[in-house]
Design a protein around this motif. Structure first.
Motif, PDB file in Angstrom:
ATOM      1  N   TRP A 159      43.975  58.209  62.943  1.00 29.65           N
ATOM      2  CA  TRP A 159      45.351  58.372  62.438  1.00 29.65           C
ATOM      3  C   TRP A 159      45.780  59.784  62.807  1.00 29.65           C
ATOM      4  CZ3 TRP A 159      46.254  53.497  61.206  1.00 29.65           C
ATOM      5  CH2 TRP A 159      45.130  52.715  60.929  1.00 29.65           C
ATOM      6  N   HIS A 160      46.332  59.863  63.976  1.00 24.98           N
ATOM      7  CA  HIS A 160      46.543  61.136  64.670  1.00 24.98           C
ATOM      8  C   HIS A 160      47.586  61.990  63.945  1.00 24.98           C
ATOM      9  CE1 HIS A 160      46.592  63.333  68.642  1.00 24.98           C
ATOM     10  NE2 HIS A 160      47.668  63.822  68.060  1.00 24.98           N
ATOM     11  N   GLY A 161      47.141  63.144  63.458  1.00 26.14           N
ATOM     12  CA  GLY A 161      48.043  64.066  62.764  1.00 26.14           C
ATOM     13  C   GLY A 161      47.878  64.011  61.254  1.00 26.14           C
ATOM     14  N   ILE A 162      47.256  62.947  60.748  1.00 27.32           N
ATOM     15  CA  ILE A 162      46.972  62.864  59.316  1.00 27.32           C
ATOM     16  C   ILE A 162      45.683  63.660  59.071  1.00 27.32           C
ATOM     17  CG2 ILE A 162      46.525  61.332  57.369  1.00 27.32           C
ATOM     18  CD1 ILE A 162      49.319  60.994  58.721  1.00 27.32           C
ATOM     19  N   ARG A 163      45.746  64.602  58.148  1.00 25.95           N
ATOM     20  CA  ARG A 163      44.617  65.529  58.030  1.00 25.95           C
ATOM     21  C   ARG A 163      43.425  64.961  57.278  1.00 25.95           C
ATOM     22  NH1 ARG A 163      47.999  70.364  55.793  1.00 25.95           N
ATOM     23  NH2 ARG A 163      49.001  68.545  54.830  1.00 25.95           N
ATOM     24  N   GLN A 164      43.622  63.841  56.597  1.00 26.20           N
ATOM     25  CA  GLN A 164      42.498  63.185  55.895  1.00 26.20           C
ATOM     26  C   GLN A 164      41.860  64.144  54.899  1.00 26.20           C
ATOM     27  OE1 GLN A 164      42.089  60.055  56.138  1.00 26.20           O
ATOM     28  NE2 GLN A 164      42.999  59.490  58.103  1.00 26.20           N
ATOM     29  N   ILE A 165      42.698  64.786  54.123  1.00 22.47           N
ATOM     30  CA  ILE A 165      42.160  65.734  53.134  1.00 22.47           C
ATOM     31  C   ILE A 165      41.409  64.941  52.061  1.00 22.47           C
ATOM     32  CG2 ILE A 165      42.782  67.438  51.368  1.00 22.47           C
ATOM     33  CD1 ILE A 165      45.194  68.135  53.278  1.00 22.47           C
ATOM     34  N   GLY A 166      40.143  65.201  51.972  1.00 20.55           N
ATOM     35  CA  GLY A 166      39.306  64.503  50.993  1.00 20.55           C
ATOM     36  C   GLY A 166      38.790  63.149  51.452  1.00 20.55           C
ATOM     37  N   THR A 167      39.206  62.702  52.630  1.00 16.78           N
ATOM     38  CA  THR A 167      38.743  61.402  53.142  1.00 16.78           C
ATOM     39  C   THR A 167      38.276  61.528  54.597  1.00 16.78           C
ATOM     40  OG1 THR A 167      41.039  60.865  53.718  1.00 16.78           O
ATOM     41  CG2 THR A 167      40.203  59.974  51.642  1.00 16.78           C
ATOM     42  N   PRO A 168      37.330  62.432  54.861  1.00 14.07           N
ATOM     43  CA  PRO A 168      36.962  62.674  56.267  1.00 14.07           C
ATOM     44  C   PRO A 168      36.389  61.441  56.957  1.00 14.07           C
ATOM     45  CG  PRO A 168      35.347  63.688  54.788  1.00 14.07           C
ATOM     46  CD  PRO A 168      36.511  63.238  53.937  1.00 14.07           C
ATOM     47  N   TRP A 169      35.850  60.492  56.168  1.00 16.43           N
ATOM     48  CA  TRP A 169      35.289  59.269  56.750  1.00 16.43           C
ATOM     49  C   TRP A 169      36.376  58.314  57.234  1.00 16.43           C
ATOM     50  CZ3 TRP A 169      34.585  60.864  51.667  1.00 16.43           C
ATOM     51  CH2 TRP A 169      35.476  60.305  50.756  1.00 16.43           C
ATOM     52  N   ALA A 170      37.626  58.607  56.945  1.00 15.28           N
ATOM     53  CA  ALA A 170      38.720  57.725  57.356  1.00 15.28           C
ATOM     54  C   ALA A 170      39.430  58.242  58.593  1.00 15.28           C
ATOM     55  CB  ALA A 170      39.712  57.546  56.201  1.00 15.28           C
ATOM     56  N   ASP A 171      38.826  59.247  59.258  1.00 17.22           N
ATOM     57  CA  ASP A 171      39.494  59.856  60.404  1.00 17.22           C
ATOM     58  C   ASP A 171      39.437  58.978  61.648  1.00 17.22           C
ATOM     59  OD1 ASP A 171      40.943  62.072  61.484  1.00 17.22           O
ATOM     60  OD2 ASP A 171      39.136  62.694  62.551  1.00 17.22           O
ATOM     61  N   LEU A 193      53.124  55.820  63.477  1.00 17.12           N
ATOM     62  CA  LEU A 193      52.911  56.030  62.043  1.00 17.12           C
ATOM     63  C   LEU A 193      53.973  57.033  61.590  1.00 17.12           C
ATOM     64  CD1 LEU A 193      49.430  56.984  60.464  1.00 17.12           C
ATOM     65  CD2 LEU A 193      51.636  57.249  59.359  1.00 17.12           C
ATOM     66  N   ILE A 194      54.926  56.566  60.838  1.00 18.03           N
ATOM     67  CA  ILE A 194      56.062  57.401  60.440  1.00 18.03           C
ATOM     68  C   ILE A 194      55.963  57.661  58.947  1.00 18.03           C
ATOM     69  CG2 ILE A 194      58.581  57.599  60.377  1.00 18.03           C
ATOM     70  CD1 ILE A 194      57.378  57.340  63.224  1.00 18.03           C
ATOM     71  N   VAL A 195      55.974  58.933  58.592  1.00 20.63           N
ATOM     72  CA  VAL A 195      55.957  59.294  57.173  1.00 20.63           C
ATOM     73  C   VAL A 195      57.307  59.917  56.825  1.00 20.63           C
ATOM     74  CG1 VAL A 195      54.795  60.590  55.353  1.00 20.63           C
ATOM     75  CG2 VAL A 195      53.464  59.677  57.282  1.00 20.63           C
ATOM     76  N   GLY A 255      43.006  54.059  69.097  1.00 18.09           N
ATOM     77  CA  GLY A 255      41.558  53.884  69.190  1.00 18.09           C
ATOM     78  C   GLY A 255      40.892  55.205  69.553  1.00 18.09           C
ATOM     79  N   HIS A 256      39.673  55.401  69.059  1.00 18.47           N
ATOM     80  CA  HIS A 256      38.947  56.646  69.351  1.00 18.47           C
ATOM     81  C   HIS A 256      37.484  56.310  69.569  1.00 18.47           C
ATOM     82  CE1 HIS A 256      38.368  60.968  69.443  1.00 18.47           C
ATOM     83  NE2 HIS A 256      39.603  61.184  69.053  1.00 18.47           N
ATOM     84  N   TYR A 257      37.273  55.334  70.429  1.00 12.63           N
ATOM     85  CA  TYR A 257      35.912  54.881  70.748  1.00 12.63           C
ATOM     86  C   TYR A 257      35.951  54.469  72.207  1.00 12.63           C
ATOM     87  CZ  TYR A 257      31.448  52.385  69.901  1.00 12.63           C
ATOM     88  OH  TYR A 257      30.152  51.960  69.901  1.00 12.63           O
ATOM     89  N   GLY A 258      35.024  55.030  73.025  1.00 15.40           N
ATOM     90  CA  GLY A 258      35.095  54.762  74.454  1.00 15.40           C
ATOM     91  C   GLY A 258      36.511  55.085  74.923  1.00 15.40           C
ATOM     92  N   MET A 259      37.094  54.212  75.721  1.00 10.18           N
ATOM     93  CA  MET A 259      38.458  54.431  76.205  1.00 10.18           C
ATOM     94  C   MET A 259      39.397  53.345  75.667  1.00 10.18           C
ATOM     95  SD  MET A 259      37.840  56.001  80.017  1.00 10.18           S
ATOM     96  CE  MET A 259      39.586  55.963  80.417  1.00 10.18           C
ATOM     97  N   GLN A 260      39.215  53.020  74.389  1.00  6.21           N
ATOM     98  CA  GLN A 260      40.023  51.949  73.806  1.00  6.21           C
ATOM     99  C   GLN A 260      41.489  52.333  73.634  1.00  6.21           C
ATOM    100  OE1 GLN A 260      37.777  50.682  70.344  1.00  6.21           O
ATOM    101  NE2 GLN A 260      36.455  49.384  71.584  1.00  6.21           N
ATOM    102  N   ARG A 261      41.776  53.628  73.635  1.00  5.23           N
ATOM    103  CA  ARG A 261      43.192  54.021  73.653  1.00  5.23           C
ATOM    104  C   ARG A 261      43.817  53.582  74.976  1.00  5.23           C
ATOM    105  NH1 ARG A 261      45.765  59.333  74.597  1.00  5.23           N
ATOM    106  NH2 ARG A 261      43.713  60.288  74.598  1.00  5.23           N
TER     107      ARG A 261
END
Lengths: 578, 578
Positions: B88-100, B146-148, B132-138
């Protein structure tokens, strides 16, 4: 004398054979192999593809061992994002059901970067092979040969002066991932016929070794011999007997094999000795293996063609060829005879005649005279929600995320608890187009009582199209079965009388012919969970298989690595670290 | 007036916006999404490909949430053999590093068939995306927007009457798996330039929307509007202000964006407000996002082109186009102006001028005045054992099989224990071809002290070819950083004086220009393991990244699913069941 345009060279297996026979192996030993699976650029047929190779080669390295040895393959997954497993086709994995190499059935797929140790005993001499058993990784090229020689001090029940190994396969230019998507589409996009037939991973596309005879016409291949798609030539001396080990790991095709001008004597099928019989050509279905003997008793001044052709489907793929080179002739000496002409693709009587010649060699294990349970499996092509599927007794197999072996062993409720049916409705007309009505997806298990005798009747039927019924070679994991007989139309109780209980052949793969049935018997003496499925890769992908479980409570010491996914992985995780 | 050949239609995000703004959301809420990732047939540019889609669409669904909301994506992997993760590109995942969503770094890849819950707070309004952030899945197409929006009762510091969303990407006809194999080959097979530029996953190959202006000449596209590769037209009313949210998830290309005849006022960068400034065209690098405002103050009887062009590499890809349609004009009214002409691809001064205009909006968080540690990262292209790689301080990153986050948290020795260097040899000449000598593979971690201020100097250098230095957009996970400045040549101590500590922009992605350096500062206030890497997909695949770890001992309650692979999985497995 026309030039073949390529240089002769030795077959690699021959060299290996010499090396291994020069060593003195005193007793059963453990043979270690260190393998990396990764995608490589390769030209199986002259067109470059991305192929799933092992240690940088395609097909994978040939394993040679002696009966009684333990094979230990340290398999590292070097793919970037894909899991991988390898199935050791024909090895029964007695006592090691977790080493059967079937993703979601016998083990969790090996994650990228990880190493899994396949350690299993090769207890029975014979001609085997190995291949991927996850998604359509077999179609991606993940396969190789596995040859088990007789144990130290033992002898084969026949003599030969040398041996060759031919692993047969078929090749598509479309990648296996795209094939998977095509096959999962609505409407179905059928993958079509293969572009090329391969012998030991080598075929020729857009050219022919025997161009003047090729239909449709193709240019003559100009090869130097070092090309990845140059044929491996079989170099023989006159008046000798050779053993040809043949196995088929085709994704789709049934094949006919012939050696121009030479008779073949069939002596082994799927790692079991058979009563020798002589043929001019032989059918071989995906999942099968044979040994045939041939004598180099033809005109020694000539070379001869060895050919494979598609059978059972209207062939749109040129025949696969290599050369039988009588030494000291040059390998570039063009055979005077054209390549063997295969039987008509739909001459099923020819195929049946071959199958019906196969009997166990005297002294082979005999089947128990009675069964404890009979399971009749109707093979139909169906539509489910518009998707084209294959179904068995109206259930199309979708492998669960959870591992069968571990889930059943540890009582985890991870799949359909209702077992699939042992039969199909009595009024089902196998000669009519498959009705659509009741087919469902499923992942239930046939729970088989341990140490009982099971009869399987594979019942073929009409597919979705009118008057179409296809060949399906069914392969059983963890066992050999006796082939009790083949029949036409719908199986009925009176057919039981015709079962051959005297000398039925032991096999691990048996075909059902169009609109026919095939009767098998086996004993549930190998604790584990075992796949039983059509060995045609796209058919399995489309649901054509069932799952057997037997004596799973007796399975001990499943390696954790084999369980480390999904619910079995969760089960094994304690709470202490979090 | 020539016809464009396609019908107008509304942009999907506009419709969604209306739906969500019509609801009355009283407080922060949890927004659930149920996603299936699978390969689909799709025609991003008119040529059918196999694309990694979500819920049957490409790009994946747009997520819209409000600042303070929790997003919960229940992601099911429906691929046959591949693992998957989403970052989730740009979301800092504060407190949820396993969700990066970074495989091998923040979590174990999700196995086929399994579902992983990405649950994280979107704490800051802005324009983001996921991929995606595994191999070249992007590169395979796994991405979306993702719009906030600002939180309930809050306001943006600028006014606009409507908004549009443009996710930019580039597309190859060669599949991502084959690209991976090409990039891992010796000699390197470079993937080349993309075939097509895409706006919201839509581009045109072999035809142009503005054919009469296209170089090289292309036929005019004949589109009805319903095609998967038909452009999403931006329908506007005269004399209004629109917000255009732009993000680039290109695999390779740096882009220039322009709206023909219209000025753009940049107001947001990577989810942070900036001092508004006006441009005719803007550069956007892979990993960046912006919001720009534009006023529909041009001749309302006309339509206008919106264009993207390749920058920083000699362009071999036609410009990407869509239409700005002034209502009530027909969308088929051909613009009288040609599409905007992009700056010369190698006019880096133009690019630098743009980057140097970006300052934080008054009131934005300011950087600490001093750093605790400075890490200088030399970017070089190298050869290791003949393989072409990118290296940072002579270390080319090879992600380990083991998971960083779990391994560090639980003290498992799973990677190089020697940390990578904080600097490079003083005598290294960044203007000369990269020497080959000392580069190695590595997976060591920069262990950063918790709650300290870190300066990063990204130092560009000459690549393998003479006089070549490339653009690299570096993206940091888990943080925004302040961009303290850009410079030419080799960074030196005296450059520190030129750092902008007054109003440096906060970003998550910053570019290094050829032969230049870029200075960043951030505070290690987010416990976790965070990737920092070139956002060019093939460059990362070739080793261009580093790993930061900070306060990992403070990370609590990592979900078991995120740890269930390799050594962390083993660790969690107890002995009681075997």
């Amino acid at each position: 004398m026309a030039s073949l345009g390529f240089l002769f060279f030795f077959l690699l297996p021959l060299i290996l054979l010499e090396l291994s026979s020069s060593r003195s192996v005193m007793a059963a030993k453990t043979r270690h192999f260190k393998w990396d699976v990764e995608y490589i650029h390769w030209s199986p047929d002259g067109e470059e593809s991305v192929v799933m190779g092992i240690n940088g080669q395609f097909p994978g390295p040939t394993i040679r061992a002696k009966a009684g040895d333990t094979v230990a393959v340290h398999l590292t997954n070097k793919l970037h994002t894909e899991g991988v497993v390898i199935h050791w086709h024909g090895i029964r994995q007695i006592g090691t059901p977790w080493a059967d190499g079937t993703a979601a059935i016998s083990q969790c797929a090996i994650n990228p970067g990880e190493t899994f140790l396949y350690r299993f005993k090769v207890d029975k001499a014979g001609t085997y092979f190995y291949h991927g058993h996850y998604g359509m990784q077999r179609s991606a090229g993940l396969y190789g040969s596995l040859i088990v020689e007789v144990g130290e001090g033992e002898k084969e029940p026949f003599h030969y002066d040398g041996e060759f190994n031919l692993l047969l396969s078929d090749w598509w230019h479309k990648g296996s991932h795209e094939q998977e998507v095509d096959l999962s589409s609505n409407p179905l996009r059928w993958i079509g016929e293969p572009q090329t037939l391969l012998l030991n991973g080598r075929g020729q596309y857009n050219c022919s070794l025997a161009a003047r005879f090729s239909k449709p016409p193709l240019p003559q291949c100009k090869l130097r011999g070092g090309e990845q798609y140059a044929p491996q030539i079989l170099r023989v001396r006159p008046n000798k007997i050779y053993r040809l080990r043949v196995a088929s790991t085709t994704a789709l095709g049934s094949l006919s094999l012939a050696i121009g001008g030479h008779k073949m004597v069939v002596v082994e099928a799927d790692g079991n000795y058979v009563q020798p019989f002589s043929v001019q050509d032989m059918d071989i279905y995906s999942g099968e293996s044979y040994s045939v003997l041939f004598k180099t008793d033809q005109d020694p001044t000539k070379n001869y063609w060895i050919s494979i052709n598609v059978r059972g489907r209207e062939p749109k793929t040129p025949q696969g060829l290599t050369l039988l080179n009588y030494l000291p002739n040059s390998a570039s000496k063009f055979p005077t005879l054209p390549p063997p002409i295969a039987p008509l693709w739909n001459d099923y009587n020819h195929s049946k005649s071959f199958s019906n010649k196969i009997f166990a060699l005297m002294g082979s294990p005999k089947p128990p005279p009675q069964n404890h349970r009979r399971i009749i499996l109707l093979n139909t092509q169906n539509k489910i929600d518009g998707y084209t599927k294959w179904a068995i007794n109206n259930v199309s197999l979708v492998l669960p995320t959870q591992l069968y072996l571990g889930s059943i062993r540890y009582g985890i409720n991870a799949f359909d608890t209702k077992p699939p049916p042992d039969n199909f409705p009595k009024d089902y007309d196998v000669l009519k187009q498959a009705p659509n009505s009741n087919s469902t997806y499923g992942n239930g298990v046939y729970m088989l009582k341990f140490n009982t005798t099971i009869d399987i009747i594979l019942q073929n039927a009409n597919a979705l199209a009118k008057d179409v019924s296809e060949i399906h070679p069914w392969h059983l994991h963890g066992h050999d079965f006796w082939v009790l007989g083949y029949g036409e139309g719908k199986f009925s109780e009176k057919d039981v009388k015709k079962f051959n209980l005297k000398n039925p052949p032991l096999r691990n793969t048996a075909v059902i012919f169009p609109f026919g049935w095939t009767a098998l018997r086996f004993v549930t003496d190998n604790p584990g969970v075992w796949a039983f499925h059509c060995h045609i890769e796209p058919h399995l992908h489309m649901g054509m298989g069932v799952i057997f479980a037997e004596g799973v409570h007796l399975v001990k010491k499943i390696p954790k690595e084999a369980l480390a996914c999904g619910l079995t992985g969760k089960m094994l995780m304690s709470n202490k670290h979090n």
